[in-house]
Design an enzyme around this catalytic site. Structure first.
Site, PDB file in Angstrom:
ATOM      1  N   GLY A 199      74.083  40.861 -55.821  1.00 54.80           N
ATOM      2  CA  GLY A 199      74.780  39.744 -56.083  1.00 54.80           C
ATOM      3  C   GLY A 199      75.417  39.072 -55.055  1.00 54.80           C
ATOM      4  O   GLY A 199      74.473  38.866 -54.219  1.00 54.80           O
ATOM      5  N   GLY A 200      75.975  38.335 -54.525  1.00 54.17           N
ATOM      6  CA  GLY A 200      76.786  37.085 -53.361  1.00 54.17           C
ATOM      7  C   GLY A 200      76.264  38.024 -51.874  1.00 54.17           C
ATOM      8  O   GLY A 200      76.976  37.265 -51.115  1.00 54.17           O
ATOM      9  N   GLY A 225      45.299  23.251 -32.913  1.00 54.91           N
ATOM     10  CA  GLY A 225      46.783  23.285 -32.911  1.00 54.91           C
ATOM     11  C   GLY A 225      47.445  23.892 -33.062  1.00 54.91           C
ATOM     12  O   GLY A 225      48.241  24.927 -31.779  1.00 54.91           O
ATOM     13  N   ALA A 226      46.328  25.689 -32.723  1.00 53.81           N
ATOM     14  CA  ALA A 226      47.547  26.915 -33.225  1.00 53.81           C
ATOM     15  C   ALA A 226      47.610  26.980 -31.039  1.00 53.81           C
ATOM     16  O   ALA A 226      48.302  28.008 -31.280  1.00 53.81           O
ATOM     17  CB  ALA A 226      46.077  27.940 -33.558  1.00 53.81           C
TER      18      ALA A 226
END
Length: 510
Positions: free
Chosen positions: A169-170, A404-405
């Site tokens: 749950g929460g 770009g890597a």
């Protein structure tokens, strides 16, 4: 006077019993330790100072006033790990299933506030059935109070969660906001809704282990950073992790004695990178050979294995490591590895832990599933994390650094302090074959011509010297001297001072 002293002893003995011997035996029968046994294993001997031993809940609904156990299902306080202060709370499943009530939450909030105020890490040992149903909204309010403190403590003191039973749950959102989550195999699980609710709502049949067990969260969801066989191993490993971390964001990580020569040369590294550029090798070998005493604490070992994250020490000082792993997906960056590494880089930056980046990356993983999944935005997380980091950053390119890597992996252009390369490094927009086919599309029918063009491209770009000529690589180093050169680089950066422009906070591409 004796009577009141005896009453204190009796009350303490009662509190230590938790939910009673029968429930303690049931906990042991499941292979789990009790809340207090866990604290004893985690902390140095006789160092625990307990708070709120006698706190009891105030609920009167559902006849709860007739069941008010001392401590209200959580043991809280502070102690030391190898002499360094930490705050801890340990939920007691033998007391009302470890469920969170308003007072249970108040106890946790109290030590979290103290941890932030006094600059010490918080470790939560979670074993709870969730919010206490009998208390209704009061229990939910208690959970939310804890969440708020998780947020305020983030980046101020390290927060570690160890899931040692159910977490549902929460209640799962508090661990989710902490820096590290560890689980125990076969006895802990995390999920927002349990198997019964899932079956009711979606008609899916799933076990608690499949839905939220350690294997699920370390391999599939990336919620957990590691899983251990039992409570004892989990707590021993948490002690080991704490030794790498600073107490708070105003202190440096601890410096440990080391017995490994900083000038040690390792000639086996000269042959680590294979002759064939497409043959994989194990990047962990390099990490272990650079680290003091070959000691490496890996984080998220079972998730996104194409990138490696974890802690080593150099000259006794903690360093965070991010490394491409050519053994998996050729070391490509993808959605999962970008997220994993970005979070790790941001943790290191928050707590002034220098970052070592080991690069062998042919690019981002192509494909529709990556593009539809948002690899652009997820890849940008890692780019953003490196770009905003102000800690010392040392980068070593061992082989491929394409496109770009190359930029993303802590390049000189993202304020990398020292950027080294081995002679085997290839820094280019893309691989020779792909580049040649684009540049000389009109000659594709002539295999000999294309082969010569490819060889010419490799001669020009399949080396680190073009980047070194531009100053994007500070030095091309011999592989066998890697430990010495990297250690000296970090030694030279110990007094680094760099600040970003003032802002309330950044807006990282979540």
């Amino acid at each position: 006077m004796k009577d009141i002293l005896q009453e204190l002893e009796d009350r303490r003995a009662n509190a230590r019993q938790g939910g009673g011997q029968k429930r303690i035996d049931a906990q042991h029968a499941k292979g789990k330790l009790t809340a207090r046994e866990r604290i004893e294993l985690l902390l140095d001997e006789d160092s625990f100072e307990e708070y709120d031993t006698f706190v009891a809940h105030r609920c009167t609904d559902f006849d709860m006033q007739n069941n008010q156990p001392a401590g209200d299902g959580v043991v809280t306080g502070w102690g030391t790990v190898n002499g360094r202060m930490i705050y801890v709370f340990s939920q007691d499943f033998t007391v009302l299933g470890g469920s969170v009530s308003a007072t249970h939450a108040q106890k946790i909030c109290k030590i979290m506030d103290m941890a932030v105020q006094n600059g010490a890490p918080v470790i939560g040992l979670n074993d709870s059935g969730g919010a206490r149903i009998q208390e209704g909204v009061d229990a939910l309010a208690g959970d939310a109070e804890i969440f708020q403190r998780n947020v305020l403590a983030s980046g101020v003191v390290p927060q570690i969660s160890v899931i040692m039973g159910p977490c549902a749950g929460g209640a799962v959102y508090s661990p989710a906001m902490t820096d590290f989550i560890f689980m125990v195999r076969d006895s802990s699980y995390m999920f927002v809704t349990g198997p019964d609710v899932v079956k009711t709502v979606t008609n899916e049949q799933v076990t608690a282990e499949e839905l939220g067990g350690a294997s699920t969260h370390t391999k599939k969801s990336s919620v957990a950073d590691g899983a251990f066989e039992n409570d004892v191993e989990a707590l021993a490993e948490v002690r080991r992790l704490i030794d790498f971390l600073p107490l708070n964001n105003r202190e440096k990580p601890p410096v440990r004695p080391f017995f490994d020569d900083v000038n040690r040369l390792d000639h086996s590294l000269d042959t680590l990178v294979p002759e064939n550029a497409n043959t994989p090798y194990d990047m962990k070998e390099l990490i272990l050979k650079v680290a003091d005493e070959g000691d490496f604490y890996e984080i998220q070992e079972d998730y996104a294995k194409n990138i490696i994250t974890g802690f080593i020490r150099l000259e006794g000082q903690t360093v965070g490591v991010v490394a491409n792993q050519p053994m998996v997906l050729a070391g490509c960056l993808d959605i999962d590895s970008s997220r994993k590494a970005a979070r790790f880089v941001r943790f290191c930056d928050a707590f002034e832990i220098p970052i070592l980046t080991l690069v062998d990356v042919p690019g981002f993983l192509p494909g529709t599933s990556q593009e539809y999944g948002g690899v652009i935005k997820h890849g940008a997380k890692l780019l953003f994390a490196y770009g905003e980091a102000t800690v010392p950053k040392v980068t070593l390119i061992t082989r491929k650094a394409y496109g770009g890597a190359y930029d993303v992996m802590s390049s000189k252009h993202l304020r990398g302090d020292m950027n080294y390369a081995w002679p085997t490094a290839e820094i280019a927009v893309m691989g020779a074959k792909g580049a040649t086919e684009i540049l000389y599309r009109s000659e594709l029918g002539d295999k000999d011509k294309i082969a010569k063009r490819t060889a010419d491209y490799e001669d020009r770009f399949a080396n680190p010297f073009v980047a070194a000529e531009r100053g994007f690589i500070d030095e091309v180093i011999m592989p066998h001297s890697t430990r010495k050169r990297i250690s000296r680089a970090f030694a030279g950066l110990r007094n680094k001072k760099l600040t970003n422009p003032w802002k309330k906070h950044d807006n990282i591409p979540l």
